[in-house]
Write a protein that holds these residues in place. Structure first.
Motif, PDB file in Angstrom:
ATOM      1  N   ALA A  26     -23.926  27.200 -27.732  1.00  0.00           N
ATOM      2  CA  ALA A  26     -24.671  27.730 -28.864  1.00  0.00           C
ATOM      3  C   ALA A  26     -24.172  27.063 -30.139  1.00  0.00           C
ATOM      4  O   ALA A  26     -23.048  26.557 -30.183  1.00  0.00           O
ATOM      5  CB  ALA A  26     -24.487  29.237 -28.942  1.00  0.00           C
ATOM      6  N   PRO A  27     -24.992  27.057 -31.181  1.00  0.00           N
ATOM      7  CA  PRO A  27     -24.574  26.421 -32.434  1.00  0.00           C
ATOM      8  C   PRO A  27     -23.269  27.007 -32.955  1.00  0.00           C
ATOM      9  O   PRO A  27     -23.107  28.230 -33.027  1.00  0.00           O
ATOM     10  CB  PRO A  27     -25.732  26.745 -33.383  1.00  0.00           C
ATOM     11  CG  PRO A  27     -26.905  26.939 -32.499  1.00  0.00           C
ATOM     12  CD  PRO A  27     -26.374  27.568 -31.245  1.00  0.00           C
ATOM     13  N   LYS A  79     -20.433  27.077 -31.534  1.00  0.00           N
ATOM     14  CA  LYS A  79     -19.556  27.634 -30.506  1.00  0.00           C
ATOM     15  C   LYS A  79     -19.189  26.566 -29.490  1.00  0.00           C
ATOM     16  O   LYS A  79     -19.840  25.530 -29.382  1.00  0.00           O
ATOM     17  CB  LYS A  79     -20.233  28.814 -29.807  1.00  0.00           C
ATOM     18  CG  LYS A  79     -20.496  30.003 -30.713  1.00  0.00           C
ATOM     19  CD  LYS A  79     -21.001  31.182 -29.915  1.00  0.00           C
ATOM     20  CE  LYS A  79     -21.192  32.417 -30.798  1.00  0.00           C
ATOM     21  NZ  LYS A  79     -21.659  33.590 -30.011  1.00  0.00           N
ATOM     22  N   GLU A  80     -18.141  26.843 -28.731  1.00  0.00           N
ATOM     23  CA  GLU A  80     -17.739  25.935 -27.676  1.00  0.00           C
ATOM     24  C   GLU A  80     -18.660  26.107 -26.460  1.00  0.00           C
ATOM     25  O   GLU A  80     -19.273  27.154 -26.267  1.00  0.00           O
ATOM     26  CB  GLU A  80     -16.287  26.210 -27.274  1.00  0.00           C
ATOM     27  CG  GLU A  80     -15.285  25.890 -28.358  1.00  0.00           C
ATOM     28  CD  GLU A  80     -13.853  26.016 -27.870  1.00  0.00           C
ATOM     29  OE1 GLU A  80     -12.951  25.619 -28.635  1.00  0.00           O
ATOM     30  OE2 GLU A  80     -13.636  26.500 -26.759  1.00  0.00           O
ATOM     31  N   ARG A  81     -18.707  25.066 -25.673  1.00  0.00           N
ATOM     32  CA  ARG A  81     -19.502  25.140 -24.452  1.00  0.00           C
ATOM     33  C   ARG A  81     -18.857  26.146 -23.503  1.00  0.00           C
ATOM     34  O   ARG A  81     -17.620  26.178 -23.362  1.00  0.00           O
ATOM     35  CB  ARG A  81     -19.600  23.759 -23.813  1.00  0.00           C
ATOM     36  CG  ARG A  81     -20.601  23.677 -22.682  1.00  0.00           C
ATOM     37  CD  ARG A  81     -21.136  22.260 -22.487  1.00  0.00           C
ATOM     38  NE  ARG A  81     -20.098  21.281 -22.251  1.00  0.00           N
ATOM     39  CZ  ARG A  81     -20.354  19.981 -22.133  1.00  0.00           C
ATOM     40  NH1 ARG A  81     -21.594  19.515 -22.244  1.00  0.00           N
ATOM     41  NH2 ARG A  81     -19.351  19.140 -21.914  1.00  0.00           N
ATOM     42  N   GLU A  82     -19.706  26.951 -22.847  1.00  0.00           N
ATOM     43  CA  GLU A  82     -19.186  27.986 -21.963  1.00  0.00           C
ATOM     44  C   GLU A  82     -19.872  27.958 -20.602  1.00  0.00           C
ATOM     45  O   GLU A  82     -21.013  27.511 -20.463  1.00  0.00           O
ATOM     46  CB  GLU A  82     -19.376  29.379 -22.589  1.00  0.00           C
ATOM     47  CG  GLU A  82     -20.823  29.780 -22.779  1.00  0.00           C
ATOM     48  CD  GLU A  82     -20.981  31.203 -23.309  1.00  0.00           C
ATOM     49  OE1 GLU A  82     -19.969  31.874 -23.584  1.00  0.00           O
ATOM     50  OE2 GLU A  82     -22.136  31.637 -23.436  1.00  0.00           O
ATOM     51  N   PHE A  83     -19.163  28.450 -19.623  1.00  0.00           N
ATOM     52  CA  PHE A  83     -19.665  28.536 -18.259  1.00  0.00           C
ATOM     53  C   PHE A  83     -20.771  29.588 -18.167  1.00  0.00           C
ATOM     54  O   PHE A  83     -20.666  30.665 -18.750  1.00  0.00           O
ATOM     55  CB  PHE A  83     -18.518  28.895 -17.315  1.00  0.00           C
ATOM     56  CG  PHE A  83     -18.953  29.290 -15.940  1.00  0.00           C
ATOM     57  CD1 PHE A  83     -18.920  30.616 -15.552  1.00  0.00           C
ATOM     58  CD2 PHE A  83     -19.393  28.332 -15.039  1.00  0.00           C
ATOM     59  CE1 PHE A  83     -19.317  30.991 -14.283  1.00  0.00           C
ATOM     60  CE2 PHE A  83     -19.792  28.694 -13.763  1.00  0.00           C
ATOM     61  CZ  PHE A  83     -19.759  30.033 -13.388  1.00  0.00           C
ATOM     62  N   VAL A  84     -21.816  29.284 -17.395  1.00  0.00           N
ATOM     63  CA  VAL A  84     -22.900  30.225 -17.154  1.00  0.00           C
ATOM     64  C   VAL A  84     -22.963  30.606 -15.674  1.00  0.00           C
ATOM     65  O   VAL A  84     -22.897  31.784 -15.330  1.00  0.00           O
ATOM     66  CB  VAL A  84     -24.252  29.631 -17.588  1.00  0.00           C
ATOM     67  CG1 VAL A  84     -25.395  30.584 -17.233  1.00  0.00           C
ATOM     68  CG2 VAL A  84     -24.253  29.329 -19.082  1.00  0.00           C
ATOM     69  N   PRO A  94     -31.626  37.095 -27.486  1.00  0.00           N
ATOM     70  CA  PRO A  94     -31.403  36.080 -28.520  1.00  0.00           C
ATOM     71  C   PRO A  94     -30.053  35.379 -28.384  1.00  0.00           C
ATOM     72  O   PRO A  94     -29.940  34.175 -28.677  1.00  0.00           O
ATOM     73  CB  PRO A  94     -31.483  36.886 -29.819  1.00  0.00           C
ATOM     74  CG  PRO A  94     -32.414  38.000 -29.487  1.00  0.00           C
ATOM     75  CD  PRO A  94     -32.096  38.359 -28.063  1.00  0.00           C
ATOM     76  N   GLU A  95     -29.051  36.094 -27.897  1.00  0.00           N
ATOM     77  CA  GLU A  95     -27.725  35.476 -27.738  1.00  0.00           C
ATOM     78  C   GLU A  95     -27.655  34.487 -26.583  1.00  0.00           C
ATOM     79  O   GLU A  95     -26.641  33.823 -26.396  1.00  0.00           O
ATOM     80  CB  GLU A  95     -26.641  36.556 -27.566  1.00  0.00           C
ATOM     81  CG  GLU A  95     -26.928  37.584 -26.512  1.00  0.00           C
ATOM     82  CD  GLU A  95     -27.529  38.851 -27.098  1.00  0.00           C
ATOM     83  OE1 GLU A  95     -28.427  38.750 -27.975  1.00  0.00           O
ATOM     84  OE2 GLU A  95     -27.126  39.947 -26.680  1.00  0.00           O
ATOM     85  N   ASP A  96     -28.725  34.368 -25.814  1.00  0.00           N
ATOM     86  CA  ASP A  96     -28.789  33.332 -24.780  1.00  0.00           C
ATOM     87  C   ASP A  96     -29.236  31.991 -25.356  1.00  0.00           C
ATOM     88  O   ASP A  96     -29.248  30.980 -24.645  1.00  0.00           O
ATOM     89  CB  ASP A  96     -29.762  33.739 -23.669  1.00  0.00           C
ATOM     90  CG  ASP A  96     -29.291  34.942 -22.883  1.00  0.00           C
ATOM     91  OD1 ASP A  96     -30.130  35.802 -22.574  1.00  0.00           O
ATOM     92  OD2 ASP A  96     -28.080  35.016 -22.575  1.00  0.00           O
ATOM     93  N   THR A  97     -29.614  31.985 -26.620  1.00  0.00           N
ATOM     94  CA  THR A  97     -30.042  30.748 -27.261  1.00  0.00           C
ATOM     95  C   THR A  97     -28.911  29.729 -27.257  1.00  0.00           C
ATOM     96  O   THR A  97     -27.798  30.009 -27.712  1.00  0.00           O
ATOM     97  CB  THR A  97     -30.489  31.017 -28.710  1.00  0.00           C
ATOM     98  OG1 THR A  97     -31.660  31.840 -28.678  1.00  0.00           O
ATOM     99  CG2 THR A  97     -30.786  29.721 -29.440  1.00  0.00           C
ATOM    100  N   ALA A  98     -29.195  28.549 -26.719  1.00  0.00           N
ATOM    101  CA  ALA A  98     -28.162  27.513 -26.603  1.00  0.00           C
ATOM    102  C   ALA A  98     -28.789  26.264 -25.998  1.00  0.00           C
ATOM    103  O   ALA A  98     -29.922  26.302 -25.504  1.00  0.00           O
ATOM    104  CB  ALA A  98     -27.010  27.982 -25.720  1.00  0.00           C
ATOM    105  N   VAL A  99     -28.031  25.196 -26.016  1.00  0.00           N
ATOM    106  CA  VAL A  99     -28.365  24.021 -25.205  1.00  0.00           C
ATOM    107  C   VAL A  99     -27.710  24.242 -23.847  1.00  0.00           C
ATOM    108  O   VAL A  99     -26.509  24.506 -23.771  1.00  0.00           O
ATOM    109  CB  VAL A  99     -27.859  22.722 -25.843  1.00  0.00           C
ATOM    110  CG1 VAL A  99     -28.146  21.538 -24.925  1.00  0.00           C
ATOM    111  CG2 VAL A  99     -28.504  22.518 -27.205  1.00  0.00           C
ATOM    112  N   VAL A 142     -32.756  25.954 -25.079  1.00  0.00           N
ATOM    113  CA  VAL A 142     -33.359  27.256 -24.791  1.00  0.00           C
ATOM    114  C   VAL A 142     -33.234  28.096 -26.054  1.00  0.00           C
ATOM    115  O   VAL A 142     -32.124  28.288 -26.570  1.00  0.00           O
ATOM    116  CB  VAL A 142     -32.654  27.951 -23.613  1.00  0.00           C
ATOM    117  CG1 VAL A 142     -33.141  29.388 -23.466  1.00  0.00           C
ATOM    118  CG2 VAL A 142     -32.883  27.170 -22.325  1.00  0.00           C
ATOM    119  N   THR A 143     -34.363  28.577 -26.548  1.00  0.00           N
ATOM    120  CA  THR A 143     -34.381  29.385 -27.764  1.00  0.00           C
ATOM    121  C   THR A 143     -35.079  30.701 -27.475  1.00  0.00           C
ATOM    122  O   THR A 143     -36.216  30.709 -26.978  1.00  0.00           O
ATOM    123  CB  THR A 143     -35.086  28.665 -28.910  1.00  0.00           C
ATOM    124  OG1 THR A 143     -34.462  27.392 -29.135  1.00  0.00           O
ATOM    125  CG2 THR A 143     -35.014  29.487 -30.189  1.00  0.00           C
TER     126      THR A 143
END
Length: 124
Positions: free
Chosen positions: A40-41, A43-48, A88-93, A120-121
């Protein structure tokens, strides 16, 4: 070498669904596991989510458990991420990743191949 190409991102309203795909090519017969990560903007990349390619064992981040489902089609060398009840908090690349070495399926540094990412927005 493994090449990964994601698709399926887009803009949806909260509560909606999206399915991401990741097509793998190259030395796919050596893949040990594949996963999805997101960034997410600011933020660090995180595991899904992740899946062991041969046995199908799955792993999820707590934040998506019960809403997202990871799957794969071995014959098509394609990874999927079905995302339901989006927030909305799922918004990220969202990035697809693969590894051909043993290691932790939930750790970013374990993966040695990465896709270019798909946006994903989620609107509120």
């Amino acid at each position: 070498q493994v090449m990964l190409v994601e698709s399926g991102g887009g803009l949806v309203q909260a509560g909606g669904s999206l399915r991401l795909s990741c097509a793998a090519s190259g030395r796919t017969f050596k893949m040990y596991a594949m996963g999805w990560f997101r960034q997410a903007p600011g933020k660090e990349r995180e595991f899904v989510a992740a899946i062991r390619w041969s046995v199908g064992s799955t792993y999820y981040a707590d934040s998506v458990k019960g809403r997202f489902a990871i799957s794969r089609n071995n014959a098509k060398n394609t990874l999927y991420l079905q995302m339901n009840s989006l927030k909305p908090e799922d918004t990220a690349v969202y990035y697809c990743a693969a590894r051909d070495v043993s290691g932790s399926s939930i750790t970013e540094r374990s993966y040695n191949y990465w896709g270019q990412g798909t946006q994903v927005t989620i609107s509120s």
